[in-house]
Design a protein around this motif. Structure first.
Motif, PDB file in Angstrom:
ATOM      1  N   MET A  96       1.355  -1.033   0.302  1.00  0.00           N
ATOM      2  CA  MET A  96       0.322  -0.224   0.295  1.00  0.00           C
ATOM      3  C   MET A  96       0.695   1.328   0.289  1.00  0.00           C
ATOM      4  SD  MET A  96      -2.899   1.001  -0.219  1.00  0.00           S
ATOM      5  CE  MET A  96      -3.533   0.165   0.094  1.00  0.00           C
ATOM      6  N   ILE A  97       1.780   1.285   1.193  1.00  0.00           N
ATOM      7  CA  ILE A  97       2.814   2.845   0.734  1.00  0.00           C
ATOM      8  C   ILE A  97       3.499   2.709  -0.173  1.00  0.00           C
ATOM      9  CG2 ILE A  97       5.020   3.293   2.177  1.00  0.00           C
ATOM     10  CD1 ILE A  97       3.724   2.680   4.602  1.00  0.00           C
ATOM     11  N   ARG A  98       3.499   1.686  -0.908  1.00  0.00           N
ATOM     12  CA  ARG A  98       4.516   1.779  -2.646  1.00  0.00           C
ATOM     13  C   ARG A  98       3.579   2.559  -3.449  1.00  0.00           C
ATOM     14  NH1 ARG A  98       8.355  -3.075  -2.334  1.00  0.00           N
ATOM     15  NH2 ARG A  98       9.345  -2.869  -0.902  1.00  0.00           N
ATOM     16  N   SER A  99       2.641   2.264  -3.231  1.00  0.00           N
ATOM     17  CA  SER A  99       1.192   2.959  -3.784  1.00  0.00           C
ATOM     18  C   SER A  99       1.132   4.374  -4.347  1.00  0.00           C
ATOM     19  CB  SER A  99      -0.223   2.270  -4.280  1.00  0.00           C
ATOM     20  OG  SER A  99      -0.813   3.045  -4.561  1.00  0.00           O
ATOM     21  N   PRO A 100       1.320   4.562  -6.315  1.00  0.00           N
ATOM     22  CA  PRO A 100       1.223   6.049  -6.086  1.00  0.00           C
ATOM     23  C   PRO A 100       0.852   6.532  -6.269  1.00  0.00           C
ATOM     24  CG  PRO A 100       2.199   4.178  -7.997  1.00  0.00           C
ATOM     25  CD  PRO A 100       2.264   3.585  -7.334  1.00  0.00           C
ATOM     26  N   PHE A 101      -0.801   6.083  -6.592  1.00  0.00           N
ATOM     27  CA  PHE A 101      -2.022   6.630  -5.997  1.00  0.00           C
ATOM     28  C   PHE A 101      -2.225   7.012  -4.457  1.00  0.00           C
ATOM     29  CE2 PHE A 101      -6.639   6.074  -6.188  1.00  0.00           C
ATOM     30  CZ  PHE A 101      -7.047   7.241  -7.256  1.00  0.00           C
ATOM     31  N   PHE A 102      -1.974   6.602  -4.060  1.00  0.00           N
ATOM     32  CA  PHE A 102      -2.394   6.925  -2.250  1.00  0.00           C
ATOM     33  C   PHE A 102      -1.076   7.949  -2.782  1.00  0.00           C
ATOM     34  CE2 PHE A 102      -0.433   6.049   1.766  1.00  0.00           C
ATOM     35  CZ  PHE A 102      -1.775   6.404   2.645  1.00  0.00           C
ATOM     36  N   TRP A 103      -0.294   7.959  -2.667  1.00  0.00           N
ATOM     37  CA  TRP A 103       0.615   9.135  -2.066  1.00  0.00           C
ATOM     38  C   TRP A 103       0.022  10.645  -3.177  1.00  0.00           C
ATOM     39  CZ3 TRP A 103       3.051   9.453   1.353  1.00  0.00           C
ATOM     40  CH2 TRP A 103       3.384   8.631   2.549  1.00  0.00           C
ATOM     41  N   LYS A 104      -0.356  10.108  -4.207  1.00  0.00           N
ATOM     42  CA  LYS A 104      -1.235  11.880  -4.742  1.00  0.00           C
ATOM     43  C   LYS A 104      -2.385  12.078  -3.995  1.00  0.00           C
ATOM     44  CE  LYS A 104       0.723  10.148  -9.584  1.00  0.00           C
ATOM     45  NZ  LYS A 104       0.790   9.981 -10.983  1.00  0.00           N
ATOM     46  N   LEU A 105      -3.259  10.558  -4.012  1.00  0.00           N
ATOM     47  CA  LEU A 105      -4.330  11.140  -3.566  1.00  0.00           C
ATOM     48  C   LEU A 105      -4.358  11.379  -1.469  1.00  0.00           C
ATOM     49  CD1 LEU A 105      -7.386  10.864  -3.702  1.00  0.00           C
ATOM     50  CD2 LEU A 105      -7.782   9.068  -2.419  1.00  0.00           C
ATOM     51  N   TYR A 106      -3.275  11.705  -1.279  1.00  0.00           N
ATOM     52  CA  TYR A 106      -3.615  11.336   0.178  1.00  0.00           C
ATOM     53  C   TYR A 106      -2.298  12.894   0.028  1.00  0.00           C
ATOM     54  CZ  TYR A 106      -1.638  11.583   5.558  1.00  0.00           C
ATOM     55  OH  TYR A 106      -1.571  11.766   6.223  1.00  0.00           O
ATOM     56  N   ALA A 107      -0.497  13.092  -1.100  1.00  0.00           N
ATOM     57  CA  ALA A 107      -0.982  14.656  -0.906  1.00  0.00           C
ATOM     58  C   ALA A 107      -1.451  15.645  -1.182  1.00  0.00           C
ATOM     59  CB  ALA A 107       0.461  14.487  -1.392  1.00  0.00           C
ATOM     60  N   SER A 108      -2.613  14.987  -1.919  1.00  0.00           N
ATOM     61  CA  SER A 108      -3.856  16.390  -2.050  1.00  0.00           C
ATOM     62  C   SER A 108      -4.045  16.434  -0.883  1.00  0.00           C
ATOM     63  CB  SER A 108      -3.999  15.651  -3.326  1.00  0.00           C
ATOM     64  OG  SER A 108      -3.607  15.684  -5.080  1.00  0.00           O
ATOM     65  N   TYR A 109      -4.924  15.515  -0.103  1.00  0.00           N
ATOM     66  CA  TYR A 109      -4.980  15.266   0.748  1.00  0.00           C
ATOM     67  C   TYR A 109      -4.866  16.549   2.284  1.00  0.00           C
ATOM     68  CZ  TYR A 109      -8.265  15.202   4.434  1.00  0.00           C
ATOM     69  OH  TYR A 109      -8.643  14.862   6.330  1.00  0.00           O
ATOM     70  N   ALA A 110      -3.547  16.029   1.673  1.00  0.00           N
ATOM     71  CA  ALA A 110      -2.721  16.981   2.768  1.00  0.00           C
ATOM     72  C   ALA A 110      -2.610  17.847   2.610  1.00  0.00           C
ATOM     73  CB  ALA A 110      -1.091  16.287   3.047  1.00  0.00           C
ATOM     74  N   LEU A 111      -2.329  18.519   1.193  1.00  0.00           N
ATOM     75  CA  LEU A 111      -1.819  19.567   0.516  1.00  0.00           C
ATOM     76  C   LEU A 111      -2.709  20.402   1.094  1.00  0.00           C
ATOM     77  CD1 LEU A 111       0.007  22.047  -0.363  1.00  0.00           C
ATOM     78  CD2 LEU A 111      -1.015  20.612  -2.699  1.00  0.00           C
ATOM     79  N   LEU A 112      -4.403  20.517   0.832  1.00  0.00           N
ATOM     80  CA  LEU A 112      -4.895  21.235   0.971  1.00  0.00           C
ATOM     81  C   LEU A 112      -5.371  21.463   2.019  1.00  0.00           C
ATOM     82  CD1 LEU A 112      -7.914  22.069  -0.512  1.00  0.00           C
ATOM     83  CD2 LEU A 112      -8.889  19.595   0.297  1.00  0.00           C
ATOM     84  N   VAL A 113      -5.241  20.653   3.695  1.00  0.00           N
ATOM     85  CA  VAL A 113      -5.243  20.652   4.853  1.00  0.00           C
ATOM     86  C   VAL A 113      -4.864  21.389   4.809  1.00  0.00           C
ATOM     87  CG1 VAL A 113      -5.408  19.365   7.008  1.00  0.00           C
ATOM     88  CG2 VAL A 113      -6.329  18.392   5.008  1.00  0.00           C
ATOM     89  N   ILE A 114      -3.244  21.165   4.915  1.00  0.00           N
ATOM     90  CA  ILE A 114      -2.153  22.471   5.274  1.00  0.00           C
ATOM     91  C   ILE A 114      -2.304  23.849   4.628  1.00  0.00           C
ATOM     92  CG2 ILE A 114       0.605  23.356   4.811  1.00  0.00           C
ATOM     93  CD1 ILE A 114       0.644  19.718   5.078  1.00  0.00           C
ATOM     94  N   VAL A 115      -2.658  24.183   3.633  1.00  0.00           N
ATOM     95  CA  VAL A 115      -2.777  24.930   2.601  1.00  0.00           C
ATOM     96  C   VAL A 115      -4.448  25.791   3.248  1.00  0.00           C
ATOM     97  CG1 VAL A 115      -3.727  26.304   0.923  1.00  0.00           C
ATOM     98  CG2 VAL A 115      -1.858  24.659   0.727  1.00  0.00           C
ATOM     99  N   GLY A 116      -5.328  25.259   3.411  1.00  0.00           N
ATOM    100  CA  GLY A 116      -6.552  25.818   4.230  1.00  0.00           C
ATOM    101  C   GLY A 116      -6.282  26.145   5.688  1.00  0.00           C
ATOM    102  N   LEU A 117      -5.085  25.799   6.472  1.00  0.00           N
ATOM    103  CA  LEU A 117      -5.097  25.529   8.093  1.00  0.00           C
ATOM    104  C   LEU A 117      -3.644  27.255   8.186  1.00  0.00           C
ATOM    105  CD1 LEU A 117      -4.226  21.980   9.690  1.00  0.00           C
ATOM    106  CD2 LEU A 117      -6.068  23.362  10.394  1.00  0.00           C
ATOM    107  N   ILE A 118      -3.375  26.664   6.829  1.00  0.00           N
ATOM    108  CA  ILE A 118      -2.269  28.450   7.278  1.00  0.00           C
ATOM    109  C   ILE A 118      -3.334  29.181   6.308  1.00  0.00           C
ATOM    110  CG2 ILE A 118      -0.437  28.964   5.049  1.00  0.00           C
ATOM    111  CD1 ILE A 118       1.026  26.541   4.722  1.00  0.00           C
ATOM    112  N   VAL A 119      -3.978  29.475   5.809  1.00  0.00           N
ATOM    113  CA  VAL A 119      -5.026  30.238   5.444  1.00  0.00           C
ATOM    114  C   VAL A 119      -5.945  30.745   6.636  1.00  0.00           C
ATOM    115  CG1 VAL A 119      -7.136  31.012   3.731  1.00  0.00           C
ATOM    116  CG2 VAL A 119      -5.081  29.532   2.698  1.00  0.00           C
ATOM    117  N   VAL A 120      -6.284  29.843   7.442  1.00  0.00           N
ATOM    118  CA  VAL A 120      -7.114  29.807   7.902  1.00  0.00           C
ATOM    119  C   VAL A 120      -6.746  30.634   9.390  1.00  0.00           C
ATOM    120  CG1 VAL A 120      -8.821  28.927  10.240  1.00  0.00           C
ATOM    121  CG2 VAL A 120      -9.081  28.715   7.524  1.00  0.00           C
ATOM    122  N   GLY A 121      -5.455  30.196   9.564  1.00  0.00           N
ATOM    123  CA  GLY A 121      -4.202  30.718  10.478  1.00  0.00           C
ATOM    124  C   GLY A 121      -3.816  32.577  10.414  1.00  0.00           C
TER     125      GLY A 121
END
Length: 566
Positions: free
Chosen positions: A1-26
């Protein structure tokens, strides 16, 4: 699972969205809190300036600012605020932190100028007097038309900024904790989403590699679960279809492999798609190594390539019979080529069927020769008999001795004709039994001795030494006694006829293990190697003139062959 490129693409997109959202809100929250803290500080300073204006109004009217200095210093200590009272010209009358007599004129300070203009003034700047950044709020004492002076209150921004920093730290800490929680939830959700997809990818790769039994587990009833169920149904249908295709292909290959006809299939570029074992044997090419290679490279037989080219070019069947010289063998093959078309009717290749008709043509030639020979052999005695009889009938004055000679010749020709017919009937009988004769216990020693006895007189007449070597005990075999005796008779007849005067003929019978071996040898004229392939054909004679002179029919050796096979 950790080696799945699609997993990292999806998780990275989600993480980027969360981090950017928190930075903007903060950032927005930090700015809003900073503005609110500064506004709150300004409000506090306004209230204190308003209070200071009430206290300073009587002092400004009386001019007793020296006594007010102690009051303002005490007020500044109790409220941790710097207070300043200014005259209308900007000179400092009282200050809670510094000696007014040593301070510069404050008439050009921004907050003072703003207060002189609108009654209130606010400014934030670095103060050289106290060597710190402060927020200043100034207000005019009196009415705009009759200003009696100005009062000012100031607070250092160090505490304000510390408060803002504390609030920002709380925001950052809260955002970090929220981000960690969101990323953890995102990891779980992403894993739940991508795990079935990874399983389907692995199953698809296994199916592509030939493992059609692969299935994926449908863990939910959402779109992913429905996709898993659809994938499993597709796998089942694909497995069934591949099993059917494999079975059909195996059947087709078995049929093509078992055909005596050669089959060659090529694509539109004339590269070999299939070549069965019979075609490889006829063309003398490697069956496996021919696949994928151009037909002109596989075989140098020009007629094969030409037939395939014509079938592809003309989109019609091509039939021809050609001689085929491959290696040391000379064959006659029948070529039948036809185009291959797909479901759209486009020509995608051609198939060639090669039928080796060499044996068939040889049998046809043998049949033609047999008919011609039979006609000739029967015609010769019949013609002689008719001629002799016609002569006798039409010559009433023929001398008796001449008539007797003619009658003897008629008798000889009739005997020859009878022998010929008898041999033909014998051959017909042997062939009609499909190679099977009656089986009984026969003493082959007795058969050989009886046959040799029949030829002793003819052998002695030609001064031929006929010797017979047989075992002292019986040689009992399973066979047809009449046929075996005919076999020995024909061999001895040929041996005696073709040995010549003073020759030798030897008949030898012996036992080799569980088999009886019969050998007939002579020192006659012999048969050249060029005749060995045809000596068993009917009516075939090595020496035509000598055979007729000796009364042979040309069927003896053929009869021996059929008896041996039976």
């Amino acid at each position: 699972m950790i080696r799945s490129p699609f997993f990292w693409k999806l998780y990275a997109s989600y993480a980027l969205l969360v981090i950017v959202g928190l930075i903007v809100v903060g950032t927005l929250m930090s700015r809003r809190i900073t503005d609110e803290v500064f506004a709150e500080t300004e409000t506090l300073l306004r209230a204190r300036v308003a209070l200071l204006a009430e206290l300073a109004a009587p002092v400004l009217d009386s001019g007793a600012t020296a006594a007010f200095q102690a009051t303002i210093e005490d007020l500044g200590r109790r409220t941790a605020t710097r207070y300043t009272v200014l005259a209308t010209d900007g000179s400092v009358l009282a200050d809670s932190d510094e000696d007014p007599s040593t301070m510069d004129n404050h008439g050009q300070r921004p907050e003072v100028l703003a207060a002189a203009d609108s009654g209130w003034g606010v400014a934030t700047r670095f103060s050289k007097t106290v060597a710190a950044s402060l927020m200043y709020v100034a207000a005019a004492v009196g009415t705009p038309s009759a200003t009696r002076g100005y009062v000012r209150a100031a607070l250092p921004l160090t505490a304000v900024r510390q408060r803002v920093a504390d609030i920002r730290w709380i925001v950052v800490l809260g955002g970090t904790l929220a981000a960690a929680a969101a990323l953890g939830i995102g990891w779980f959700v992403t894993h739940r989403v991508t795990a079935p997809l990874v399983s389907m990818r692995q199953a698809a790769a296994a199916i592509a590699a030939g493992d059609y039994a692969q299935r994926v587990e449908a863990r939910s009833r959402d779109e992913i679960g429905l996709l898993s169920s659809a994938f499993n149904r597709m796998g089942e249908q694909l497995e069934d279809r591949m099993r059917t295709i494999t079975e059909d292909r195996s059947k087709l290959l078995t049929i093509l492999g078992g055909m005596v006809e050669g089959v060659v299939a090529v694509d539109g570029d004339r590269c070999v798609l299939h070549l069965n074992a019979a075609a490889g044997r006829i063309l003398e090419v490697d069956q496996t190594g021919s696949l994928g290679r151009p037909i002109w490279e596989v075989t140098r037989v020009q007629q094969v390539g030409e037939a395939l080219d014509e079938a592809l070019a003309a989109a019609a069947e091509v039939t021809r019979e050609v001689p085929l010289n491959v290696g040391a063998l000379e064959r006659i093959v029948h070529l039948h080529a036809a185009p291959l078309v797909n479901s759209n009717g486009d020509r995608v290749g051609a198939v060639l069927v090669i039928h080796d008709v060499t044996e068939l043509r040889r049998l046809e030639r043998v049949r033609r020769d047999f008919v011609a020979n039979v006609s000739h052999e029967l015609k010769t005695p019949i013609t002689a008999i008719r001629g002799l009889i016609d002569t006798i009938v039409h010559d009433a004055d023929m001398p008796d001795d001449v008539r007797s000679q003619f009658l003897v010749k008629i008798q000889n020709q009739s005997l020859r004709l009878s022998s010929l017919v008898a041999d033909l009937l014998t051959l017909a009988r042997l062939e009609s039994t499909d190679g099977l004769l009656g089986a009984e216990r026969v003493d082959l020693q007795e058969v050989v001795e009886r046959s040799a006895g029949n030829f002793r007189s003819s052998a002695e007449a030609s001064a031929i030494v006929l010797s017979v070597k047989v075992p002292e005990t019986q040689v009992v075999v399973d066979g047809d006694e009449d046929a075996l005796e005919l076999l020995v008779n024909n061999l001895l007849d040929n041996a005696v006829k073709y040995s010549g005067n003073g020759g030798t003929v030897e008949v030898c019978l012996h036992v080799d293990g569980h088999e009886a071996v019969l050998e007939v040898a002579d020192n006659g004229v012999g048969i050249g190697p060029e005749h060995h392939d045809r000596i068993f054909e009917r009516f075939y004679r090595v020496d035509q003139a000598r055979s007729r002179e000796l009364g042979g029919t040309g069927l003896g050796v053929s009869i021996v062959k059929h008896i041996c096979k039976a």
